[in-house]
Design an enzyme around this catalytic site. Structure first.
Site, PDB file in Angstrom:
ATOM      1  N   TRP A 110      -3.752  -1.743  -1.259  1.00  0.00           N
ATOM      2  CA  TRP A 110      -3.662  -3.018  -1.974  1.00  0.00           C
ATOM      3  C   TRP A 110      -4.205  -4.041  -0.982  1.00  0.00           C
ATOM      4  CZ3 TRP A 110      -2.848  -4.269  -6.855  1.00  0.00           C
ATOM      5  CH2 TRP A 110      -2.659  -5.604  -7.179  1.00  0.00           C
ATOM      6  N   GLU A 154       7.343 -20.527 -21.172  1.00  0.00           N
ATOM      7  CA  GLU A 154       7.342 -19.217 -20.493  1.00  0.00           C
ATOM      8  C   GLU A 154       8.622 -18.462 -20.794  1.00  0.00           C
ATOM      9  OE1 GLU A 154       5.349 -17.308 -19.257  1.00  0.00           O
ATOM     10  OE2 GLU A 154       6.496 -15.946 -17.973  1.00  0.00           O
ATOM     11  N   LYS A 169       8.802 -14.764 -22.610  1.00  0.00           N
ATOM     12  CA  LYS A 169       9.517 -13.620 -22.015  1.00  0.00           C
ATOM     13  C   LYS A 169      10.469 -13.006 -23.044  1.00  0.00           C
ATOM     14  CE  LYS A 169       7.530 -12.741 -18.930  1.00  0.00           C
ATOM     15  NZ  LYS A 169       6.417 -13.565 -19.062  1.00  0.00           N
ATOM     16  N   ARG A 190       1.816   1.233  -5.995  1.00  0.00           N
ATOM     17  CA  ARG A 190       1.914   0.319  -4.848  1.00  0.00           C
ATOM     18  C   ARG A 190       0.563  -0.320  -4.511  1.00  0.00           C
ATOM     19  NH1 ARG A 190       6.425   0.867  -1.946  1.00  0.00           N
ATOM     20  NH2 ARG A 190       5.404  -0.056  -0.145  1.00  0.00           N
ATOM     21  N   ASN A 239       0.574   0.482   6.155  1.00  0.00           N
ATOM     22  CA  ASN A 239       0.998  -0.399   5.068  1.00  0.00           C
ATOM     23  C   ASN A 239       1.677  -1.594   5.718  1.00  0.00           C
ATOM     24  OD1 ASN A 239       2.005  -1.652   2.800  1.00  0.00           O
ATOM     25  ND2 ASN A 239       3.828  -0.345   2.693  1.00  0.00           N
ATOM     26  N   GLY A 240       1.111  -2.789   5.504  1.00  0.00           N
ATOM     27  CA  GLY A 240       1.717  -3.999   6.085  1.00  0.00           C
ATOM     28  C   GLY A 240       0.628  -4.969   6.478  1.00  0.00           C
ATOM     29  N   CYS A 246       0.879  -1.175   0.000  1.00  0.00           N
ATOM     30  CA  CYS A 246       0.000   0.000   0.000  1.00  0.00           C
ATOM     31  C   CYS A 246       0.913   1.221   0.000  1.00  0.00           C
ATOM     32  CB  CYS A 246      -0.860   0.027   1.249  1.00  0.00           C
ATOM     33  SG  CYS A 246      -1.902  -1.409   1.441  1.00  0.00           S
ATOM     34  N   LYS A 268      -0.541  -4.241 -20.540  1.00  0.00           N
ATOM     35  CA  LYS A 268      -0.434  -5.046 -19.317  1.00  0.00           C
ATOM     36  C   LYS A 268      -1.682  -5.894 -19.126  1.00  0.00           C
ATOM     37  CE  LYS A 268       1.243  -6.734 -15.632  1.00  0.00           C
ATOM     38  NZ  LYS A 268       2.258  -7.805 -15.789  1.00  0.00           N
ATOM     39  N   HIS A 289      11.247 -34.304 -33.948  1.00  0.00           N
ATOM     40  CA  HIS A 289      10.077 -34.315 -34.852  1.00  0.00           C
ATOM     41  C   HIS A 289      10.000 -33.055 -35.697  1.00  0.00           C
ATOM     42  CE1 HIS A 289       8.685 -37.959 -32.932  1.00  0.00           C
ATOM     43  NE2 HIS A 289       8.921 -37.392 -31.770  1.00  0.00           N
ATOM     44  N   GLU A 344       8.501 -11.278 -25.996  1.00  0.00           N
ATOM     45  CA  GLU A 344       7.669 -10.092 -25.753  1.00  0.00           C
ATOM     46  C   GLU A 344       8.486  -8.873 -25.339  1.00  0.00           C
ATOM     47  OE1 GLU A 344       4.830 -10.105 -22.553  1.00  0.00           O
ATOM     48  OE2 GLU A 344       5.922 -11.638 -21.491  1.00  0.00           O
TER      49      GLU A 344
HETATM   50  C1  AGP Z   1       2.892 -12.173 -19.953  1.00  0.00           C
HETATM   51  O1  AGP Z   1       4.202 -11.701 -19.695  1.00  0.00           O
HETATM   52  C2  AGP Z   1       2.113 -11.217 -20.830  1.00  0.00           C
HETATM   53  N1  AGP Z   1       2.108  -9.917 -20.302  1.00  0.00           N
HETATM   54  C3  AGP Z   1       0.735 -11.752 -21.192  1.00  0.00           C
HETATM   55  O2  AGP Z   1       0.915 -12.986 -21.868  1.00  0.00           O
HETATM   56  C4  AGP Z   1      -0.224 -12.010 -20.011  1.00  0.00           C
HETATM   57  O3  AGP Z   1       0.227 -13.104 -19.247  1.00  0.00           O
HETATM   58  C5  AGP Z   1      -1.611 -12.334 -20.590  1.00  0.00           C
HETATM   59  O4  AGP Z   1      -2.069 -11.205 -21.287  1.00  0.00           O
HETATM   60  C6  AGP Z   1      -2.628 -12.721 -19.503  1.00  0.00           C
HETATM   61  O5  AGP Z   1      -2.816 -11.646 -18.642  1.00  0.00           O
HETATM   62  P1  AGP Z   1      -3.591 -11.910 -17.254  1.00  0.00           P
HETATM   63  O6  AGP Z   1      -2.763 -12.866 -16.465  1.00  0.00           O
HETATM   64  O7  AGP Z   1      -3.681 -10.550 -16.623  1.00  0.00           O
HETATM   65  O8  AGP Z   1      -4.929 -12.491 -17.584  1.00  0.00           O
END
Ligand code: AGP
Length: 614
Positions: free
Chosen positions: A74, A487, A491, A27, A100-101, A2, A609, A510, A494
Site C-alpha cells: 500500500w 452523511e 450511512k 491490507r 510494512n510501516g 502493507c 465499493k 419549510h 445504505e
Molecule cells: C459511501 O459510504 C458509499 N459507499 C458511496 O456513496 C461512495 O462514497 C461513492 O460511491 C463514491 O465513491 P468514491 O469515493 O470511491 O468515488
C-alpha cells in the site's frame, strides 16, 4: 498498511508465500513481490498490480527454494510501480527485505548512504533500510541479526520487517515496532505474517511479536526473541489461535466497517503525518505547493465527487470560503459531467474519490480538463485511475477501505481538505498567523479526540436498540455540520435500509417538520459552536411535535440536554474541526442499527465499493 509474509522450512516456499499474500491483499494491493533463496542467490519477482499479476510473472520463471519473504504493498513513499514494489535488495545483492510501516528519517539515512557510494533504484524508504542494515553489517563486521538490531536502534518510524542474507538462507530475521508481525510455529518450519491468515492452515501456534522485539527464525530451531534496544532475551508467549481466516482479517471485529471506524484516529494521523507540522506552525503539501500560483490566482474552485466524497466536498465548501475566501461550488460528478457547465481558465476543479475509480467523477474530470481547468485529485488508492488522470493531488492515507460504507476515507478526506483550506488561506493572506496556528495545533490533537468519541460505543449501541425498527429518520445540522447530517443519513440508508434524510436544520419549517411524530427519530448535530442557540430551538420544535431527538453535543452541554431524548457527547474543539468528531457517532449509530436488523454491513444489498459504471 502493507502485508508481509515469510517462510522457512522443508516445503516449497513460493505457493505458501503467494497464498499468504492473497490473504493479506485487504491490507494493500497496488503491487507485490517475493524473494526466494535459490542455490546461494536471491530470486526476486515483483510486479505492480494485484498479487495474481506477480504470481503469473514468477511462474514463468524459477520459483524453487524453501526460504522466502513476500510483500503486498500500500504505497506510502513512491507511486505504485515494479521498481517501488518490495522486496528490496541491498547494493551488494546479499540482503533482501520486506517492510510494512514508514521510516520517518529515511531521507537522512539515504543521504548518509549516498555519501558512502550507495545507489538507489526506487523511491522507497524500504530500500534505504535494507542498505542501511548492510552498511551497519559491513561497518561492524557482524552477522545479520546484530546488524539488524544496531541499524533499527537508529531508525525512527514504524516497521515490521523480514530480512535474510543470501549467504545464510537458513535464517530469517524479523523485527517489529508499530506495525503487526506474527510468527507461525510449524514442525521443522516457521511462518511470518502481518496477521496469522497466511499460515492458519499449517499451524495454530503463533507468537505475536511485541513492539521493540526482534527474532531469528530457523526451520527446526527454537524462536529466539530479543529486545532491539537492549538485546535482552525475551521468553516468547505461544498463542493457540482460535480465530478463523476471515475474523483475523477483520482484526477481531465482526465487520470491516467497525474495524475501519476504529482505525480513524490512525487514518487521520497518517493523513496529516509529514504534512501538518504544529511545531513549525506550518502545513506542507507538495501537490498544493506545486500549483500555489494557480490556487493563489484562482477565481473559483469547483469540487466534484459522488456519495460520501460529495459530502466531504460540502464540508470543504464551508472551510475554503471561510479560510481561503475562494468561491467554491460543489457538484455531483454525475450532474457536472452532463450539464455543459461554464468552466473558465482560472477555475480549479478538485475531484474527490476514495476508490479513484468512480465513473461519474472520472468523466467529470475529463470534461473539466477538456475545458482547460486544472484538476486536483484527492484519492485514497495510490495509482488509481483518478489519481493518474488529475494534474496534481493529495492522497488520503486511510489504508484500504473494505467496508462498502465509507468511514475512515471520509474523515481522511476532510482532514486533507481542512489542511488545504488552511494552507490556501495562508497563501492568499486571508487570516492571521495566530488563528492559523490555533487551527493547526487543534487539528493535530483530533485523533485523540476521535478516540474519546469512540469510547461512547456502548451508549450509542443502547440508543441504536431503541430505533432499530424505525421506518424513517431525519438528520439535521447547520453550517459545516449540515453535510454531516447528510452523511449520517446516507450511512443509515445504505447499510440498514431505513429511509433517512439530511436537512439544514432551518429547513425543517419549510416542509419536513410535517413528518415529525412520535415514531420519527431526529438526529440533531448540535456542537456548542456555530448556530448552537438556533439548534436548541430546532430540538424544541421537534420535541413539541413528539419527535424523538438524538443529539450530538459538546461534552458539558447544558441546554440541548434538557430537551433531547438522548445525547451523545463529543470533546470540545474548534467549529471548523467539529465534522471530524460529529460524524463518528453517526457512523456507529448506523452500524449498530444495521447489525441489529441483521443486515450485511460490509456488503449492503445493491451496492458496490466502487461504482465504476454509470
Ligand atoms: C459511501 O459510504 C458509499 N459507499 C458511496 O456513496 C461512495 O462514497 C461513492 O460511491 C463514491 O465513491 P468514491 O469515493 O470511491 O468515488
Amino acid at each position: 498498511m502493507c502485508g508481509i509474509v515469510g517462510y522457512i522450512g522443508d516445503r516449497k516456499a513460493f505457493p505458501i508465500l503467494v497464498n499468504g499474500l492473497k490473504r493479506l491483499e485487504y491490507r494493500g494491493y497496488d503491487s507485490s513481490g517475493v524473494a526466494l533463496a535459490q542455490d546461494g542467490e536471491i530470486a526476486v519477482y515483483k510486479k505492480q498490480g494485484m498479487v495474481v499479476a506477480m504470481e503469473e510473472h514468477a511462474l514463468a520463471n524459477n520459483t524453487s527454494g524453501s526460504t522466502g519473504i513476500a510483500h503486498t504493498r500500500w504505497a506510502t513513499h513512491g507511486q505504485p510501480s515494479d521498481e517501488n514494489a518490495h522486496p528490496h535488495v541491498s547494493n551488494s545483492g546479499n540482503l533482501v527485505l520486506v517492510h510494512n510501516g514508514i521510516i520517518e528519517n529515511y531521507q537522512s539515512l539515504k543521504d548518509l548512504l549516498k555519501g558512502k557510494g550507495y545507489t538507489f533504484h526506487s523511491e522507497t524508504d524500504t530500500e534505504v533500510l535494507v542498505n542501511f542494515i548492510e552498511y551497519v553489517q559491513k561497518e561492524e563486521g557482524c552477522k545479520l541479526r546484530k546488524a539488524v538490531r544496531l541499524a533499527l536502534t537508529q531508525v525512527i518510524g514504524a516497521y515490521a520487517v523480514c530480512i535474510y542474507d543470501k549467504n545464510r538462507p537458513e535464517e530469517i530475521v524479523v523485527a517489529k515496532l508499530g506495525s503487526p508481525l506474527v510468527i507461525g510455529l510449524g514442525v521443522n518450519e516457521k511462518f511470518v505474517g502481518s496477521d496469522a491468515t497466511p499460515f492458519l492452515e499449517y499451524t495454530k501456534d503463533a507468537i505475536y511479536l511485541e513492539d521493540g522485539e526482534m527474532a531469528c527464525l530457523t526451520a527446526e530451531g527454537e524462536v529466539s526473541i530479543r529486545m532491539i534496544e537492549s538485546d535482552v532475551s525475551v521468553d516468547p508467549t505461544i498463542h493457540a489461535l482460535q480465530m478463523d481466516l476471515e475474523s483475523i482479517e477483520k482484526g477481531g471485529y465482526d465487520y470491516f466497517m467497525m474495524k475501519e471506524i476504529y482505525e480513524q484516529p490512525r487514518a487521520i494521523y497518517d493523513t496529516f503525518r509529514g504534512r501538518l507540522l504544529p511545531e513549525q506552525g506550518m502545513i506542507k503539501m507538495s501537490g498544493l505547493e506545486e500549483y500555489a500560483d494557480k490556487f493563489r490566482n484562482a477565481d473559483r474552485i469547483i469540487m466534484t465527487a459522488c456519495g460520501t466524497s460529495w459530502h466531504s466536498a460540502l464540508v470543504a465548501e464551508y472551510l475554503f470560503e471561510e479560510f481561503a475566501r475562494i468561491p467554491v461550488e460543489v457538484e455531483y460528478g454525475s450532474e457536472f459531467r452532463y450539464r455543459n457547465p461554464i468552466i473558465r481558465k482560472n477555475d480549479i476543479v478538485i475531484a474527490i474519490s476514495q476508490s479513484g475509480e468512480t465513473a461519474d467523477t472520472l468523466a467529470a474530470i475529463k470534461m473539466a480538463k477538456a475545458a482547460g481547468a486544472m484538476v486536483f485529485g484527492i484519492c485514497n488508492v495510490p495509482g488509481s485511475t483518478i489519481s493518474r488522470e488529475t494534474h496534481a493531488g493529495a492522497y488520503t492515507h486511510a489504508g484500504p477501505e473494505i467496508g462498502v460504507a465509507s468511514t475512515k476515507a471520509f474523515t481522511s478526506q476532510v482532514t486533507v481538505l481542512t489542511m488545504m483550506a488552511l494552507e490556501l488561506g495562508k497563501i492568499r493572506g486571508e487570516f492571521s498567523t495566530s488563528e492559523y496556528r490555533a487551527l493547526i495545533n487543534e487539528l493535530s490533537v483530533i485523533p485523540k479526540k476521535v478516540e474519546k468519541v469512540l469510547e461512547s460505543k456502548e451508549h450509542i449501541e443502547k440508543i441504536s436498540g431503541l430505533y432499530k425498527d424505525a421506518s424513517n429518520a431525519l438528520y439535521l445540522g447547520r453550517g459545516v455540520n449540515f453535510p454531516i447530517a447528510l452523511e449520517g443519513a446516507l450511512k443509515l440508508k445504505e447499510i440498514s435500509y431505513i429511509h433517512a434524510e439530511g436537512y439544514p436544520a432551518a429547513e425543517m419549517k419549510h416542509g419536513p417538520i410535517a413528518l415529525i411524530d412520535e415514531n420519527m427519530p431526529v438526529v440533531v448535530v448540535a456542537p456548542n459552536n456555530g448556530h448552537y442557540e438556533k439548534l436548541v430551538s430546532n430540538v424544541q420544535e421537534v420535541k413539541a411535535r413528539e419527535g424523538k431527538v438524538i443529539a450530538i453535543v459538546t461534552e458539558g452541554d447544558t441546554e440541548v440536554i434538557n430537551s433531547a431524548d438522548h445525547v451523545i457527547e463529543i470533546p470540545e474543539t474548534l467549529e471548523a474541526l467539529t465534522p471530524l468528531l460529529t460524524v463518528i457517532p453517526l457512523q456507529l449509530l448506523s452500524y449498530y442499527i444495521a447489525v441489529m436488523r441483521g443486515c450485511d454491513v460490509d456488503r449492503p444489498r445493491n451496492l458496490a465499493k466502487s461504482v465504476t459504471v454509470e
